[in-house]
Design an enzyme around this catalytic site. Structure first.
Site, mmCIF file in Angstrom:
data_model
loop_
_atom_site.group_PDB
_atom_site.id
_atom_site.type_symbol
_atom_site.label_atom_id
_atom_site.label_comp_id
_atom_site.label_asym_id
_atom_site.label_seq_id
_atom_site.Cartn_x
_atom_site.Cartn_y
_atom_site.Cartn_z
ATOM 1 N N LYS A 70 0.819 -1.222 0.000
ATOM 2 C CA LYS A 70 0.000 0.000 0.000
ATOM 3 C C LYS A 70 0.851 1.271 0.000
ATOM 4 O O LYS A 70 0.401 2.307 -0.461
ATOM 5 C CB LYS A 70 -0.917 0.037 1.229
ATOM 6 C CG LYS A 70 -2.117 -0.878 1.112
ATOM 7 C CD LYS A 70 -3.016 -0.758 2.338
ATOM 8 C CE LYS A 70 -4.186 -1.699 2.238
ATOM 9 N NZ LYS A 70 -5.031 -1.705 3.422
ATOM 10 N N ASP A 128 -9.860 2.839 2.413
ATOM 11 C CA ASP A 128 -9.874 2.371 3.811
ATOM 12 C C ASP A 128 -10.328 3.535 4.693
ATOM 13 O O ASP A 128 -11.075 3.346 5.661
ATOM 14 C CB ASP A 128 -8.485 1.913 4.266
ATOM 15 C CG ASP A 128 -8.079 0.576 3.664
ATOM 16 O OD1 ASP A 128 -8.965 -0.225 3.336
ATOM 17 O OD2 ASP A 128 -6.860 0.342 3.511
ATOM 18 N N GLY A 184 -0.563 0.210 8.122
ATOM 19 C CA GLY A 184 -1.252 0.736 6.939
ATOM 20 C C GLY A 184 -2.706 1.062 7.226
ATOM 21 O O GLY A 184 -3.191 2.163 6.912
HETATM 22 P P1 NAD Z 1 0.233 -3.671 9.413
HETATM 23 O O1 NAD Z 1 1.105 -4.860 9.532
HETATM 24 O O2 NAD Z 1 0.527 -2.613 8.397
HETATM 25 O O3 NAD Z 1 0.164 -2.908 10.837
HETATM 26 C C1 NAD Z 1 -0.136 -3.548 12.033
HETATM 27 C C2 NAD Z 1 0.435 -2.715 13.185
HETATM 28 O O4 NAD Z 1 0.002 -3.279 14.423
HETATM 29 C C3 NAD Z 1 1.960 -2.690 13.219
HETATM 30 O O5 NAD Z 1 2.387 -1.342 13.320
HETATM 31 C C4 NAD Z 1 2.314 -3.499 14.482
HETATM 32 O O6 NAD Z 1 3.490 -3.025 15.121
HETATM 33 C C5 NAD Z 1 1.091 -3.267 15.331
HETATM 34 N N1 NAD Z 1 0.819 -4.302 16.331
HETATM 35 C C6 NAD Z 1 0.795 -5.646 16.165
HETATM 36 N N2 NAD Z 1 0.386 -6.254 17.295
HETATM 37 C C7 NAD Z 1 0.141 -5.267 18.201
HETATM 38 C C8 NAD Z 1 -0.336 -5.259 19.547
HETATM 39 N N3 NAD Z 1 -0.623 -6.398 20.184
HETATM 40 N N4 NAD Z 1 -0.470 -4.070 20.156
HETATM 41 C C9 NAD Z 1 -0.177 -2.900 19.523
HETATM 42 N N5 NAD Z 1 0.264 -2.846 18.240
HETATM 43 C C10 NAD Z 1 0.414 -4.018 17.591
HETATM 44 O O7 NAD Z 1 -1.251 -4.251 9.215
HETATM 45 P P2 NAD Z 1 -2.497 -3.463 8.609
HETATM 46 O O8 NAD Z 1 -2.475 -3.566 7.133
HETATM 47 O O9 NAD Z 1 -2.543 -2.132 9.237
HETATM 48 O O10 NAD Z 1 -3.716 -4.382 9.103
HETATM 49 C C11 NAD Z 1 -4.060 -4.507 10.473
HETATM 50 C C12 NAD Z 1 -5.350 -5.300 10.580
HETATM 51 O O11 NAD Z 1 -6.418 -4.579 9.970
HETATM 52 C C13 NAD Z 1 -5.321 -6.655 9.886
HETATM 53 O O12 NAD Z 1 -5.953 -7.586 10.725
HETATM 54 C C14 NAD Z 1 -6.164 -6.452 8.647
HETATM 55 O O13 NAD Z 1 -6.827 -7.622 8.228
HETATM 56 C C15 NAD Z 1 -7.183 -5.442 9.149
HETATM 57 N N6 NAD Z 1 -7.773 -4.641 8.049
HETATM 58 C C16 NAD Z 1 -9.126 -4.602 7.960
HETATM 59 C C17 NAD Z 1 -9.709 -3.864 6.960
HETATM 60 C C18 NAD Z 1 -11.204 -3.838 6.816
HETATM 61 O O14 NAD Z 1 -11.686 -3.426 5.746
HETATM 62 N N7 NAD Z 1 -11.965 -4.220 7.828
HETATM 63 C C19 NAD Z 1 -8.925 -3.133 6.042
HETATM 64 C C20 NAD Z 1 -7.533 -3.178 6.184
HETATM 65 C C21 NAD Z 1 -6.956 -3.946 7.198
#
Ligand code: NAD
Length: 279
Positions: free
Chosen positions: A74, A110, A137
């Site tokens: 992204k 998003d 992201g």
């Molecule tokens: P990413 O890997 O870019 O970011 C995740 C962040 O969470 C990282 O910065 C990491 O350090 C942090 N992290 C991990 N475990 C943690 C904890 N226990 N406490 C605090 N911080 C923690 O991932 P992303 O792309 O941002 O996605 C995150 C989640 O959002 C995923 O589960 C994804 O499926 C979901 N998502 C949902 C939608 C939707 O439409 N509902 C859209 C995008 C992403």
């Protein structure tokens, strides 16, 4: 946008996306609107060594109308676009690319998808002070969406504190807080969870259940499963709670509108999502 060949060709680019629910969401809605619409999965894990830049260029040459872009590209995709709409520029990430005469234009649905999900899924909740867990992201898009909804004070926490700080630097109303801060949720109206904790393959809770109080609302953006452990304990604590399904549907609906110029029926998409997400 008028379909060039009497139909639309759209792709999803990312890693580990073989079971994504976005393709059926787009295609079923196009069927209902009488559009010819092919949504293909372009999984970077199986495309070989091609980087996102090559995939964007090839998709454009091959006549694609647009792409959804997901984890882990992204942000990497930004270097390969001709233009960004203001939302995408603010977030610094793109989940939708549309090919226009001006070139490849990046959007972030998003952000718009989460804003609509929260406004319709938890209508009327207080939004002065909100805690955002996760500054990746999705967290970046959600943080900007929260401010667009009127949040005055946004506390951002991430296991990677530097990432929380970098995101807070981009959002006027935000500050980064340490995860272990006692009282992380003190005085907060709501909690938004945007880390992978609770997803299939990442079970568990992102914070102790005892931190939750009945006057706090909780929105989880994880949607596989829809009912995460966090939502279960939040409901048990008496919190108003929202799952990640609405965001998944509304981001798809917004992308569909940007690519086709046609208004999707978001309620029909929600019903369809409900059907396929619970299988
Ligand atoms: P990413 O890997 O870019 O970011 C995740 C962040 O969470 C990282 O910065 C990491 O350090 C942090 N992290 C991990 N475990 C943690 C904890 N226990 N406490 C605090 N911080 C923690 O991932 P992303 O792309 O941002 O996605 C995150 C989640 O959002 C995923 O589960 C994804 O499926 C979901 N998502 C949902 C939608 C939707 O439409 N509902 C859209 C995008 C992403």
């Amino acid at each position: 946008m008028a379909p060039a060949r009497g139909g639309f060709l759209v792709g999803l680019v990312g890693s580990g996306i073989g079971t994504s629910l976005t393709p059926p969401l787009h295609e079923r809605e196009a069927d209902a609107l009488g559009l010819r619409y092919l949504y293909r999965v372009l999984d970077l894990d199986t495309l070989g060594a091609h980087g996102i830049g090559e995939v964007v260029a090839a998709a454009r040459l091959a006549g694609y109308d647009g792409l959804n872009v997901t984890h882990p590209v992204k942000q990497l995709v930004l270097d390969h676009l001709d233009e960004l709409v203001p939302d995408a520029a603010a977030v610094g990430a793109v989940n939708t690319v549309v090919f226009t005469e001006a070139g490849a234009v990046g959007h972030n649905t998003d952000l718009t998808g989460f804003a609509r999900a929260l406004a319709t899924g938890l209508p009327g909740v207080a939004m002065d002070t909100v805690v955002l867990l996760g500054a990746g992201g999705a967290g970046a898009a959600v943080g900007h969406a929260l401010v667009s909804l009127g949040v005055q004070s946004l506390r951002i926490a991430d296991l990677d504190h530097g990432r929380a700080e970098r995101l807070a630097d981009r959002i006027l109303a935000a500050k980064a807080v340490r995860l272990d801060v006692p009282g992380l949720l003190d005085g907060a109206d709501g909690l938004v969870h945007a880390t992978p904790t609770g997803m299939v393959g990442h079970p568990g809770l992102p914070l102790p259940a005892t931190a939750l109080r009945p006057d706090l609302w909780v929105a989880d953006i994880v949607y596989r499963p829809l009912e995460t452990e966090l939502l279960t304990v939040a409901r048990a604590a008496g919190c108003r709670a929202l799952d990640g399904g609405r965001m998944a549907v509304f981001q798809a609906a917004d992308t569909f509108r940007i690519i086709t110029g046609r208004e999707p029926d978001a309620d029909r998409m929600l019903r369809h999502f409900d059907e396929i997400a619970r299988r």
